[in-house]
Design a protein around this motif. Structure first.
Motif, PDB file in Angstrom:
ATOM      1  N   LYS A  19       0.833  -1.205   0.000  1.00 42.25           N
ATOM      2  CA  LYS A  19       0.000   0.000   0.000  1.00 42.25           C
ATOM      3  C   LYS A  19       0.870   1.259   0.000  1.00 42.25           C
ATOM      4  O   LYS A  19       0.667   2.165  -0.810  1.00 42.25           O
ATOM      5  CB  LYS A  19      -0.935   0.005   1.211  1.00 42.25           C
ATOM      6  CG  LYS A  19      -1.873   1.184   1.246  1.00 42.25           C
ATOM      7  CD  LYS A  19      -2.809   1.118   2.436  1.00 42.25           C
ATOM      8  CE  LYS A  19      -3.724   2.351   2.436  1.00 42.25           C
ATOM      9  NZ  LYS A  19      -4.608   2.355   3.600  1.00 42.25           N
ATOM     10  N   LYS A  20       1.839   1.297   0.885  1.00 43.03           N
ATOM     11  CA  LYS A  20       2.745   2.441   0.961  1.00 43.03           C
ATOM     12  C   LYS A  20       3.561   2.568  -0.330  1.00 43.03           C
ATOM     13  O   LYS A  20       3.762   3.660  -0.843  1.00 43.03           O
ATOM     14  CB  LYS A  20       3.668   2.294   2.175  1.00 43.03           C
ATOM     15  CG  LYS A  20       4.538   3.489   2.437  1.00 43.03           C
ATOM     16  CD  LYS A  20       5.338   3.282   3.719  1.00 43.03           C
ATOM     17  CE  LYS A  20       6.223   4.483   4.017  1.00 43.03           C
ATOM     18  NZ  LYS A  20       7.015   4.271   5.237  1.00 43.03           N
ATOM     19  N   ALA A  21       4.019   1.428  -0.851  1.00 40.20           N
ATOM     20  CA  ALA A  21       4.808   1.437  -2.087  1.00 40.20           C
ATOM     21  C   ALA A  21       3.998   2.000  -3.245  1.00 40.20           C
ATOM     22  O   ALA A  21       4.496   2.815  -4.022  1.00 40.20           O
ATOM     23  CB  ALA A  21       5.293   0.029  -2.415  1.00 40.20           C
ATOM     24  N   ARG A  22       2.738   1.561  -3.361  1.00 39.05           N
ATOM     25  CA  ARG A  22       1.877   2.078  -4.437  1.00 39.05           C
ATOM     26  C   ARG A  22       1.705   3.593  -4.330  1.00 39.05           C
ATOM     27  O   ARG A  22       1.811   4.298  -5.329  1.00 39.05           O
ATOM     28  CB  ARG A  22       0.511   1.397  -4.403  1.00 39.05           C
ATOM     29  CG  ARG A  22       0.436   0.141  -5.227  1.00 39.05           C
ATOM     30  CD  ARG A  22      -0.996  -0.327  -5.430  1.00 39.05           C
ATOM     31  NE  ARG A  22      -1.656  -0.715  -4.198  1.00 39.05           N
ATOM     32  CZ  ARG A  22      -1.523  -1.892  -3.604  1.00 39.05           C
ATOM     33  NH1 ARG A  22      -0.742  -2.808  -4.137  1.00 39.05           N
ATOM     34  NH2 ARG A  22      -2.158  -2.173  -2.491  1.00 39.05           N
ATOM     35  N   ILE A  23       1.459   4.068  -3.131  1.00 40.53           N
ATOM     36  CA  ILE A  23       1.267   5.509  -2.928  1.00 40.53           C
ATOM     37  C   ILE A  23       2.528   6.276  -3.308  1.00 40.53           C
ATOM     38  O   ILE A  23       2.466   7.269  -4.051  1.00 40.53           O
ATOM     39  CB  ILE A  23       0.857   5.810  -1.462  1.00 40.53           C
ATOM     40  CG1 ILE A  23      -0.551   5.277  -1.198  1.00 40.53           C
ATOM     41  CG2 ILE A  23       0.938   7.307  -1.170  1.00 40.53           C
ATOM     42  CD1 ILE A  23      -0.947   5.273   0.271  1.00 40.53           C
ATOM     43  N   ILE A  24       3.665   5.813  -2.831  1.00 41.38           N
ATOM     44  CA  ILE A  24       4.931   6.499  -3.118  1.00 41.38           C
ATOM     45  C   ILE A  24       5.261   6.440  -4.610  1.00 41.38           C
ATOM     46  O   ILE A  24       5.604   7.454  -5.224  1.00 41.38           O
ATOM     47  CB  ILE A  24       6.082   5.906  -2.271  1.00 41.38           C
ATOM     48  CG1 ILE A  24       5.862   6.245  -0.793  1.00 41.38           C
ATOM     49  CG2 ILE A  24       7.437   6.404  -2.754  1.00 41.38           C
ATOM     50  CD1 ILE A  24       6.797   5.511   0.147  1.00 41.38           C
ATOM     51  N   ILE A  25       5.159   5.260  -5.205  1.00 43.76           N
ATOM     52  CA  ILE A  25       5.530   5.094  -6.621  1.00 43.76           C
ATOM     53  C   ILE A  25       4.607   5.899  -7.526  1.00 43.76           C
ATOM     54  O   ILE A  25       5.070   6.619  -8.414  1.00 43.76           O
ATOM     55  CB  ILE A  25       5.553   3.596  -7.011  1.00 43.76           C
ATOM     56  CG1 ILE A  25       6.752   2.917  -6.334  1.00 43.76           C
ATOM     57  CG2 ILE A  25       5.604   3.421  -8.524  1.00 43.76           C
ATOM     58  CD1 ILE A  25       6.763   1.407  -6.440  1.00 43.76           C
ATOM     59  N   PHE A  26       3.298   5.800  -7.305  1.00 40.66           N
ATOM     60  CA  PHE A  26       2.383   6.553  -8.160  1.00 40.66           C
ATOM     61  C   PHE A  26       2.504   8.054  -7.927  1.00 40.66           C
ATOM     62  O   PHE A  26       2.479   8.840  -8.889  1.00 40.66           O
ATOM     63  CB  PHE A  26       0.936   6.081  -7.976  1.00 40.66           C
ATOM     64  CG  PHE A  26       0.643   4.787  -8.682  1.00 40.66           C
ATOM     65  CD1 PHE A  26       0.957   4.612 -10.025  1.00 40.66           C
ATOM     66  CD2 PHE A  26       0.053   3.735  -8.010  1.00 40.66           C
ATOM     67  CE1 PHE A  26       0.698   3.425 -10.684  1.00 40.66           C
ATOM     68  CE2 PHE A  26      -0.214   2.532  -8.653  1.00 40.66           C
ATOM     69  CZ  PHE A  26       0.107   2.382  -9.990  1.00 40.66           C
ATOM     70  N   SER A  27       2.677   8.472  -6.687  1.00 36.59           N
ATOM     71  CA  SER A  27       2.835   9.904  -6.397  1.00 36.59           C
ATOM     72  C   SER A  27       4.091  10.447  -7.063  1.00 36.59           C
ATOM     73  O   SER A  27       4.061  11.495  -7.721  1.00 36.59           O
ATOM     74  CB  SER A  27       2.897  10.152  -4.887  1.00 36.59           C
ATOM     75  OG  SER A  27       1.699   9.776  -4.269  1.00 36.59           O
ATOM     76  N   PHE A  28       5.200   9.735  -6.893  1.00 41.11           N
ATOM     77  CA  PHE A  28       6.461  10.165  -7.502  1.00 41.11           C
ATOM     78  C   PHE A  28       6.343  10.211  -9.023  1.00 41.11           C
ATOM     79  O   PHE A  28       6.774  11.171  -9.663  1.00 41.11           O
ATOM     80  CB  PHE A  28       7.592   9.226  -7.075  1.00 41.11           C
ATOM     81  CG  PHE A  28       8.926   9.598  -7.634  1.00 41.11           C
ATOM     82  CD1 PHE A  28       9.618  10.689  -7.146  1.00 41.11           C
ATOM     83  CD2 PHE A  28       9.502   8.852  -8.657  1.00 41.11           C
ATOM     84  CE1 PHE A  28      10.858  11.044  -7.665  1.00 41.11           C
ATOM     85  CE2 PHE A  28      10.734   9.190  -9.182  1.00 41.11           C
ATOM     86  CZ  PHE A  28      11.419  10.288  -8.676  1.00 41.11           C
ATOM     87  N   SER A  29       5.738   9.183  -9.612  1.00 39.08           N
ATOM     88  CA  SER A  29       5.588   9.122 -11.070  1.00 39.08           C
ATOM     89  C   SER A  29       4.726  10.267 -11.581  1.00 39.08           C
ATOM     90  O   SER A  29       5.045  10.882 -12.607  1.00 39.08           O
ATOM     91  CB  SER A  29       4.987   7.776 -11.482  1.00 39.08           C
ATOM     92  OG  SER A  29       5.845   6.722 -11.105  1.00 39.08           O
TER      93      SER A  29
END
Length: 194
Positions: free
Chosen positions: A11-21
């Protein structure tokens, strides 16, 4: 196989990766419409040359990393892939700088006035179609590859190597194509830099 170095938190990874992208994509889109007229004291197209060199290095790293993983040299593979990711961040900074300080260059614009005349189009010939076809695939693939790269790395770092491998089969060829096509795009457009 290597051991996991990060604790799994999808969940945290998805948020970070999509936000950064999204931030990176938005920054590139917004900054591509801005040109700063600043004298840096050097030819701003050096950024474009640096981009081509970086893309060449990334492509080479990707090839060697593929060979390393096929040879089951997982530590070398990991180190090469992390190096390719670091170089890609450096590329991103250089890419933004080039577009901020150099603005847009039109393929075939021999007099550098930003307008393609019929004579300039004729002079560029069929190379224009090749260039724009290549650019037409390079740009969208470059735009979508970032989250794939990050998710692929994440799967490896948390030790989910089967998922990493499955995702890498999609990510690697696109990333390699983007790196190689970036070099070709530079080689084709560079004669029109002023």
């Amino acid at each position: 196989m290597l051991e996991a170095v990060w604790k799994k938190n999808d969940k945290k990874a998805r948020i970070i990766i999509f936000s950064f992208s999204i931030v990176v994509f938005a920054a590139i889109m917004l900054l591509s419409r801005v040109k700063w007229n600043v004298n840096l004291g050097f030819d701003v197209h050096l950024f474009a040359k640096a981009n081509a060199i970086i893309n060449s290095c990334v492509a080479i790293l990707l090839l060697i990393a593929l060979i390393a993983v096929k040879s089951k040299n997982y530590i070398l593979h990991r180190n090469l892939m992390m190096s390719a990711m670091i170089l890609s961040v450096l590329f991103l900074v250089s890419y933004i700088c080039h577009h901020l300080f150099a603005g847009e260059t039109r393929f075939g614009d021999l007099n550098h006035d930003g307008i393609l005349t019929a004579d300039e189009k004729a002079s560029a010939g069929s190379a224009r179609y090749i260039y724009y076809s290549l650019l037409g695939t390079h740009i969208p693939l470059a735009g979508i590859i970032l989250p794939f790269i990050l998710f692929t790395a994440y799967r490896s770092l948390i030790g989910e190597f089967q998922k990493h491998k499955k995702l890498a089969r999609i990510t690697w060829p696109i990333w390699f194509y983007v790196a190689v096509s970036g070099v070709i795009v530079y080689w084709m457009i560079s004669p029109y830099y002023y």
